[in-house]
Write a protein that holds these residues in place. Structure first.
Motif, short mmCIF file in Angstrom:
data_model
loop_
_atom_site.label_atom_id
_atom_site.label_comp_id
_atom_site.label_asym_id
_atom_site.label_seq_id
_atom_site.Cartn_x
_atom_site.Cartn_y
_atom_site.Cartn_z
N ASP A 92 0.66 -1.40 0.05
CA ASP A 92 -0.17 -0.07 0.00
C ASP A 92 0.87 1.20 0.03
O ASP A 92 0.87 2.14 0.78
CB ASP A 92 -0.92 -0.04 1.14
N ILE A 93 1.82 1.40 -0.90
CA ILE A 93 2.44 2.53 -1.08
C ILE A 93 1.95 3.52 -1.88
O ILE A 93 1.55 3.32 -2.93
CB ILE A 93 4.08 2.27 -1.71
N GLN A 94 1.88 4.89 -1.56
CA GLN A 94 1.24 5.67 -2.31
C GLN A 94 1.72 7.18 -1.87
O GLN A 94 1.55 7.39 -0.48
CB GLN A 94 -0.13 5.93 -2.24
N PHE A 95 2.44 8.15 -2.66
CA PHE A 95 2.95 9.35 -2.12
C PHE A 95 3.19 10.07 -3.17
O PHE A 95 3.17 10.00 -4.48
CB PHE A 95 4.17 8.97 -1.36
N GLU A 96 2.98 11.49 -2.77
CA GLU A 96 3.41 12.54 -3.71
C GLU A 96 4.88 12.88 -3.63
O GLU A 96 5.43 13.01 -2.45
CB GLU A 96 2.68 13.62 -3.35
N TYR A 97 5.48 13.24 -4.83
CA TYR A 97 7.01 13.44 -4.77
C TYR A 97 7.08 14.51 -6.01
O TYR A 97 6.67 14.24 -6.96
CB TYR A 97 7.90 12.41 -5.06
N VAL A 98 7.62 15.92 -5.85
CA VAL A 98 8.00 16.67 -6.76
C VAL A 98 9.38 16.65 -6.72
O VAL A 98 10.21 16.69 -5.71
CB VAL A 98 7.56 18.40 -6.34
N GLU A 99 9.92 16.76 -8.09
CA GLU A 99 11.44 16.54 -8.14
C GLU A 99 12.31 17.62 -7.51
O GLU A 99 11.76 18.80 -7.57
CB GLU A 99 11.71 16.59 -9.60
N TYR A 100 13.09 17.32 -6.81
CA TYR A 100 14.05 18.26 -6.12
C TYR A 100 13.53 18.43 -4.77
O TYR A 100 14.21 19.58 -4.11
CB TYR A 100 14.64 19.31 -7.03
N GLU A 160 -8.65 -1.30 6.92
CA GLU A 160 -8.51 -1.49 5.57
C GLU A 160 -7.87 -3.03 5.38
O GLU A 160 -8.20 -3.41 4.19
CB GLU A 160 -7.32 -0.59 5.15
N SER A 161 -7.29 -3.51 6.08
CA SER A 161 -6.53 -4.79 6.16
C SER A 161 -6.12 -5.23 7.30
O SER A 161 -5.97 -4.39 8.40
CB SER A 161 -5.31 -4.58 5.14
N LYS A 162 -5.77 -6.59 7.40
CA LYS A 162 -5.35 -7.39 8.78
C LYS A 162 -3.66 -7.11 8.46
O LYS A 162 -3.01 -7.82 9.48
CB LYS A 162 -6.09 -8.48 8.91
N ASN A 186 -1.26 -4.65 7.37
CA ASN A 186 -0.74 -3.42 6.86
C ASN A 186 0.21 -2.58 8.03
O ASN A 186 0.44 -3.26 9.06
CB ASN A 186 -1.83 -2.35 6.51
N ARG A 187 0.50 -1.59 7.73
CA ARG A 187 1.58 -0.66 8.53
C ARG A 187 0.69 -0.64 9.96
O ARG A 187 1.36 -0.59 10.99
CB ARG A 187 1.71 0.51 8.26
N TYR A 188 -0.59 -0.59 10.01
CA TYR A 188 -1.35 -0.29 11.35
C TYR A 188 -1.02 -1.50 12.13
O TYR A 188 -0.75 -1.46 13.33
CB TYR A 188 -2.64 -0.08 11.06
N TRP A 189 -1.36 -2.77 11.46
CA TRP A 189 -1.32 -3.95 12.48
C TRP A 189 0.19 -4.47 12.67
O TRP A 189 0.26 -5.02 13.56
CB TRP A 189 -2.11 -5.12 11.55
N LEU A 190 0.84 -3.96 11.66
CA LEU A 190 2.52 -4.29 12.32
C LEU A 190 2.81 -3.74 13.51
O LEU A 190 3.36 -4.37 14.45
CB LEU A 190 3.22 -3.81 11.15
N ILE A 191 2.67 -2.42 13.48
CA ILE A 191 2.91 -1.70 14.90
C ILE A 191 2.17 -2.01 16.00
O ILE A 191 2.54 -2.23 17.19
CB ILE A 191 3.20 -0.06 14.82
N GLU A 192 0.97 -2.39 15.66
CA GLU A 192 -0.28 -2.81 16.78
C GLU A 192 0.31 -4.09 17.66
O GLU A 192 0.30 -3.92 18.60
CB GLU A 192 -1.53 -2.74 16.38
N ASN A 193 0.75 -5.01 16.62
CA ASN A 193 1.28 -6.11 17.29
C ASN A 193 2.38 -6.16 18.00
O ASN A 193 2.48 -6.67 18.97
CB ASN A 193 1.56 -7.29 16.17
N PHE A 194 3.39 -5.42 17.67
CA PHE A 194 4.71 -5.01 18.37
C PHE A 194 4.40 -4.33 19.69
O PHE A 194 4.98 -4.43 20.87
CB PHE A 194 5.55 -4.27 17.62
N GLN A 195 3.27 -3.54 19.60
CA GLN A 195 3.00 -2.84 20.90
C GLN A 195 1.86 -3.31 21.78
O GLN A 195 1.91 -3.03 22.99
CB GLN A 195 2.37 -1.44 20.34
N ASN A 196 1.32 -4.49 21.37
CA ASN A 196 0.52 -5.14 22.17
C ASN A 196 0.87 -6.14 23.08
O ASN A 196 1.79 -6.99 22.83
CB ASN A 196 -0.60 -6.07 21.00
#
Length: 297
Positions: A113-121, A185-187, A189-199
């Motif tokens: 789920d990678i999505q981002f905006e990038y303007v060159e330089y 959104e999913s079981k 993803n980034r949310y659940w990765l850190i949730e599990n480490f903090q749980n």
């Protein structure tokens, strides 16, 4: 002449004393995006590399050769708008094993789920006090996850301060329009990765990380049989987590990094220990059962 020498020595000492925490290899792939100036992706790769490797992520002092080895491979597959891209990323982290030339993989994680905006330089900036932009949030999140995971293998739950910083980024990104940051959104993803480490329900997994690496792998060069037994015992902690909550994401993340290593460690073990380990891992990680079967050959 003496002043020049002192200046040179001071500069070398400064570089050694204040080296940043990460030694991060960065690769940007954009083969599936047609009709776009490829220079922007080369510039993006340089910007991501600079951000990951030049930012001070902790207050600790790192020698140059103590930096955490990691890689981020971003595969951009579509252009969402004029300056916005989407795709996936593969994040890998490793650390050296004491008194050996072997590096053990701590994380081999794919983020779809990678999505981002990038303007060159455009510079990539992160400030803990504000809500970060998409790319800065993504990279900072993984920087803290990388550091937290590395610290967890050297001391019991040593990565907690950095997992907390990663969690803070997730909390700030709850109003983001891009996916990967929210629980619904999913079981996986980034949310659940850190949730599990903090749980706290998964504290046994983090204890395993410490015992497996610091008490097991790091001692194998001097005490092979004893250290291998320590690793086998550490796997019981994963079994505890699994029986409490089968299908936990954190367990999948562990075995994505460790399945092949476990086969290599225990293939040369004695029969009884092999069978004990096989019984544990085949219960917790049936997806890799074909690999574990080779351990018994």
């Amino acid at each position: 002449m003496r002043k020049l020498f002192l200046l040179f020595f001071a500069s070398i000492f400064s570089i050694s004393l204040f080296s940043q925490e990460l030694k991060c290899n960065v690769q940007i792939s954009s083969q599936q995006i047609q009709g776009t100036n490829k220079q922007v992706f080369r510039t993006l790769q340089s910007a991501v590399y600079e951000f990951m490797n030049s930012t001070r992520w902790t207050d600790h002092v790192y020698a140059y050769d103590e930096r955490i080895e990691c890689s981020i491979i971003i595969n951009l597959t579509s252009k969402v708008s004029s300056n916005e891209y989407s795709g996936s990323a593969q994040i890998q982290v490793s650390r050296p094993v004491y008194n050996s030339s072997y590096n053990t993989v701590l994380l081999n994680f794919k983020d779809d789920d990678i999505q981002f905006e990038y303007v060159e330089y455009q510079s990539i900036d992160y400030n803990e006090a504000t809500t970060p932009e998409g790319l800065a949030a993504l990279l900072s999140y993984y920087a803290y996850m990388i550091i937290g995971l590395d610290y967890d293998t050297y001391s019991m739950e040593g990565g907690s301060p950095y997992f907390s910083k990663a969690e803070a980024i997730v909390n700030k990104m709850q109003n983001s329009s891009v996916s990967g940051w929210k629980s619904y959104e999913s079981k996986k993803n980034r949310y659940w990765l850190i949730e599990n480490f903090q749980n706290s329900s998964y504290s046994s997994v983090r204890e395993c990380l410490y015992r497996y690496h610091r008490l097991g792998l790091d001692n194998m060069a001097d005490r092979l049989t004893e250290s291998r037994s320590t690793i086998a015992e550490s796997l019981k902690l994963l079994q505890t987590a699994y029986r409490s909550k089968p299908g936990s994401y954190i367990l999948q993340v562990f075995f994505d990094a460790k399945a092949e290593e476990l086969v290599n460690i225990f293939s040369e073990s004695f029969s009884e220990e092999k069978k004990r380990v096989y019984t544990i891992v085949s219960e917790i990680d049936p997806a890799n059962i074909s690999k574990y079967n080779t351990m018994l050959d």
